[in-house]
Design an enzyme around this catalytic site. Sequence first.
Site, PDB file in Angstrom:
ATOM      1  N   LYS A 207     -13.536  10.415  -0.889  1.00  0.00           N
ATOM      2  CA  LYS A 207     -13.689  11.110  -2.168  1.00  0.00           C
ATOM      3  C   LYS A 207     -15.087  11.726  -2.255  1.00  0.00           C
ATOM      4  O   LYS A 207     -15.251  12.888  -2.584  1.00  0.00           O
ATOM      5  CB  LYS A 207     -13.446  10.128  -3.312  1.00  0.00           C
ATOM      6  CG  LYS A 207     -13.584  10.739  -4.680  1.00  0.00           C
ATOM      7  CD  LYS A 207     -13.236   9.746  -5.783  1.00  0.00           C
ATOM      8  CE  LYS A 207     -13.588  10.341  -7.133  1.00  0.00           C
ATOM      9  NZ  LYS A 207     -13.352   9.413  -8.238  1.00  0.00           N
ATOM     10  N   GLU A 213     -19.563   4.173   6.162  1.00  0.00           N
ATOM     11  CA  GLU A 213     -18.561   3.760   7.159  1.00  0.00           C
ATOM     12  C   GLU A 213     -17.760   4.962   7.650  1.00  0.00           C
ATOM     13  O   GLU A 213     -17.561   5.165   8.857  1.00  0.00           O
ATOM     14  CB  GLU A 213     -17.583   2.743   6.547  1.00  0.00           C
ATOM     15  CG  GLU A 213     -18.173   1.384   6.247  1.00  0.00           C
ATOM     16  CD  GLU A 213     -18.743   1.278   4.840  1.00  0.00           C
ATOM     17  OE1 GLU A 213     -19.118   2.325   4.260  1.00  0.00           O
ATOM     18  OE2 GLU A 213     -18.834   0.145   4.335  1.00  0.00           O
ATOM     19  N   GLY A 269     -10.756   6.177  -6.564  1.00  0.00           N
ATOM     20  CA  GLY A 269     -10.407   5.922  -5.162  1.00  0.00           C
ATOM     21  C   GLY A 269      -9.175   5.038  -5.012  1.00  0.00           C
ATOM     22  O   GLY A 269      -8.254   5.334  -4.246  1.00  0.00           O
ATOM     23  N   ARG A 270      -9.128   3.945  -5.757  1.00  0.00           N
ATOM     24  CA  ARG A 270      -8.022   2.989  -5.593  1.00  0.00           C
ATOM     25  C   ARG A 270      -6.733   3.471  -6.236  1.00  0.00           C
ATOM     26  O   ARG A 270      -5.705   2.811  -6.139  1.00  0.00           O
ATOM     27  CB  ARG A 270      -8.433   1.615  -6.121  1.00  0.00           C
ATOM     28  CG  ARG A 270      -8.973   1.617  -7.541  1.00  0.00           C
ATOM     29  CD  ARG A 270      -9.714   0.317  -7.853  1.00  0.00           C
ATOM     30  NE  ARG A 270     -10.369   0.339  -9.154  1.00  0.00           N
ATOM     31  CZ  ARG A 270     -11.586   0.798  -9.368  1.00  0.00           C
ATOM     32  NH1 ARG A 270     -12.279   1.308  -8.370  1.00  0.00           N
ATOM     33  NH2 ARG A 270     -12.120   0.754 -10.576  1.00  0.00           N
ATOM     34  N   GLU A 355     -11.068  -4.623  -7.767  1.00  0.00           N
ATOM     35  CA  GLU A 355     -12.137  -3.645  -8.018  1.00  0.00           C
ATOM     36  C   GLU A 355     -12.024  -3.152  -9.460  1.00  0.00           C
ATOM     37  O   GLU A 355     -13.018  -2.830 -10.104  1.00  0.00           O
ATOM     38  CB  GLU A 355     -12.047  -2.477  -7.023  1.00  0.00           C
ATOM     39  CG  GLU A 355     -13.329  -1.675  -6.924  1.00  0.00           C
ATOM     40  CD  GLU A 355     -13.389  -0.791  -5.672  1.00  0.00           C
ATOM     41  OE1 GLU A 355     -13.968  -1.210  -4.652  1.00  0.00           O
ATOM     42  OE2 GLU A 355     -12.865   0.337  -5.721  1.00  0.00           O
ATOM     43  N   HIS A 386       5.764 -20.637   5.532  1.00  0.00           N
ATOM     44  CA  HIS A 386       5.380 -21.578   6.586  1.00  0.00           C
ATOM     45  C   HIS A 386       3.869 -21.663   6.723  1.00  0.00           C
ATOM     46  O   HIS A 386       3.364 -22.131   7.744  1.00  0.00           O
ATOM     47  CB  HIS A 386       6.026 -21.149   7.909  1.00  0.00           C
ATOM     48  CG  HIS A 386       7.520 -21.179   7.816  1.00  0.00           C
ATOM     49  ND1 HIS A 386       8.263 -22.293   8.101  1.00  0.00           N
ATOM     50  CD2 HIS A 386       8.393 -20.234   7.394  1.00  0.00           C
ATOM     51  CE1 HIS A 386       9.546 -22.028   7.889  1.00  0.00           C
ATOM     52  NE2 HIS A 386       9.655 -20.792   7.459  1.00  0.00           N
ATOM     53  N   LYS A 506     -24.393  -1.504  -0.891  1.00  0.00           N
ATOM     54  CA  LYS A 506     -24.494  -0.288  -0.066  1.00  0.00           C
ATOM     55  C   LYS A 506     -25.953   0.146   0.051  1.00  0.00           C
ATOM     56  O   LYS A 506     -26.444   0.472   1.126  1.00  0.00           O
ATOM     57  CB  LYS A 506     -23.709   0.866  -0.719  1.00  0.00           C
ATOM     58  CG  LYS A 506     -22.209   0.726  -0.699  1.00  0.00           C
ATOM     59  CD  LYS A 506     -21.602   2.020  -1.235  1.00  0.00           C
ATOM     60  CE  LYS A 506     -20.158   1.866  -1.602  1.00  0.00           C
ATOM     61  NZ  LYS A 506     -19.609   3.033  -2.291  1.00  0.00           N
TER      62      LYS A 506
END
Length: 543
Positions: A207, A213, A269-270, A355, A386, A506
């Site tokens: 965005k 990263e 973003g999410r 978030e 399990h 960050k």
Amino acid sequence: MSETVTGTSQWQALQAHAEKIRQSHLRDLFAGDPGRGQRLTGQAADLYVDYSKNLVTDETLDLLRDLARAQDLEGRIAAMFRGDHINTSEDRAVLHTALRLPRDAQLTVDGQDVVADVHATLDRMAAFAEKVRGGEWRGATGQRITTIVNIGIGGSDLGPVMAYEALGDYRDAGITARFVSNIDPTDLAVKTQDLDPASTLFVVVSKTFGTQETLTNAREARTWLLGKLGVDDSAVAKHFVAVSTNEKRVVDFGIDPANMFGFWDWVGGRYSLPSAVGLSVMITVGPDHYRDMLAGYHAMDEHFRTAPLEQNVPATLGLLNVWYNNFLGVQTHAVLPYSQYLHRFAAYLQQLTMESLGKSVTRSGEPVQAQTGEIFWGEPGTNGQHAFYQLIHQGTKMIPADFIGFSVPNHDTAEMHDLFMSNFLAQTAALAFGRTREQVEAEGVDAAVVPHKIMPGNHPTTTILGEKLTPSTLGQLVALYEHIVFTEGAIWDINPFDQWGVELGKVMANQLAPLLTQEAAPAGDQDSSTNALIARYRAQRGR
Ligand code: F6P
């Protein structure tokens, strides 16, 4: 100080009511109310939602809806869909719902014809996707594209990878996708080690186009591609496209704006999967399936926007989360899809929910007096059965769980799906009703072992049953959770649309990076723990 939610009479009524509910058991609630399993259910678009196995009565639901009205949930829903600047700390509208409005809808916000812009981008994406799918778009050496590598992180990764995996049955052009997110160099190395650069297209999704990263991975990917192909920079145009809101940074990176797909600051973003962020999904499943997914989202949006609170499924599930979190002291919430295709769904939801709801001040900046966001986690069934279900069944913690399943399988192999779904149904019944001492003793179990075999039951679950996992039901499911999150945020009066909390880390990473790499030992002016760790790291790196 304005009145906080915890000071309202509705909140206090729920607190008093919780004392009563703590004494009840789902066995008794079901035994005393034969219609419960039909009544405490809802239909939202194509999803049937059974919330009868939750620790609630009709009175609980009424009290929760009173609280929702006191917090003006309905007014806040209208404000979001209208495009009010409800993301107050960033002074932005919140319009992910506009990304899935049909072409003939109308919405103008802050002078922008939102629907026209959304569909213009969708049309450009579709035209591009068809070129790649049809082999018209080729790599620098003339080869067809057969692999997409999506480079992005957070919302620029989790939505696309979740949907790509979920729609595994709908990939119909022989194009596969891989997803690189982590700045750990292993991620890119492993995802490219067996890849043919000549047939690879990188979709760089960010965005802001400023995320460390993503930009680092994209730069490395460019070096890898140009080096492997032995071509010059002009090849970038054939192998790299960008998805971003920031054209300048895209151009600075070296990607032609003609190969950029935009979106807008009113898409968090999410919440961005249904924007151009979903480009890699569209290329692999095709524009028609992609549009079906958007239609599914929209159907759930319309349900949330128009259904009265009593029938409003996302609102009801959001209120149930508030109920457990604030009145029954619950800390975590399990999401258990009975669909292998949804194996990244819990990871996706973790960003969406945590978030969004990991906040401790109200919209006006005052401390929230209530516990906010619960911890979301999960794995697909039956694998989870399990692994960690034991703790849900017989541990000391209460963990509400969402069971998500589909009646019609994507792969019908003999009776495997029926066996699979019998597990799905058995688990929620076992969690709710357990196994009493009398039942265990009646089986002739050794007296010393009896306590170990008692299943307390009374563990709350919600069952979400769709007919089949399709692009449309996937869109419905994601929108369902988006609106659950919205409901919780409205009750706590927090802003679920900013994420300032991730910024400090960050900034500090950028400050620390030179201390790890510089030749001379750093001055040691961090805290004593960080200083010692830096020294050890440098020594082990031979610096
Ligand atoms: O982790 C913080 C965050 O800002 C997320 O909200 C976002 O999805 C992610 O980083 C990636 O941001 P961008 O798409 O700008 O690269």
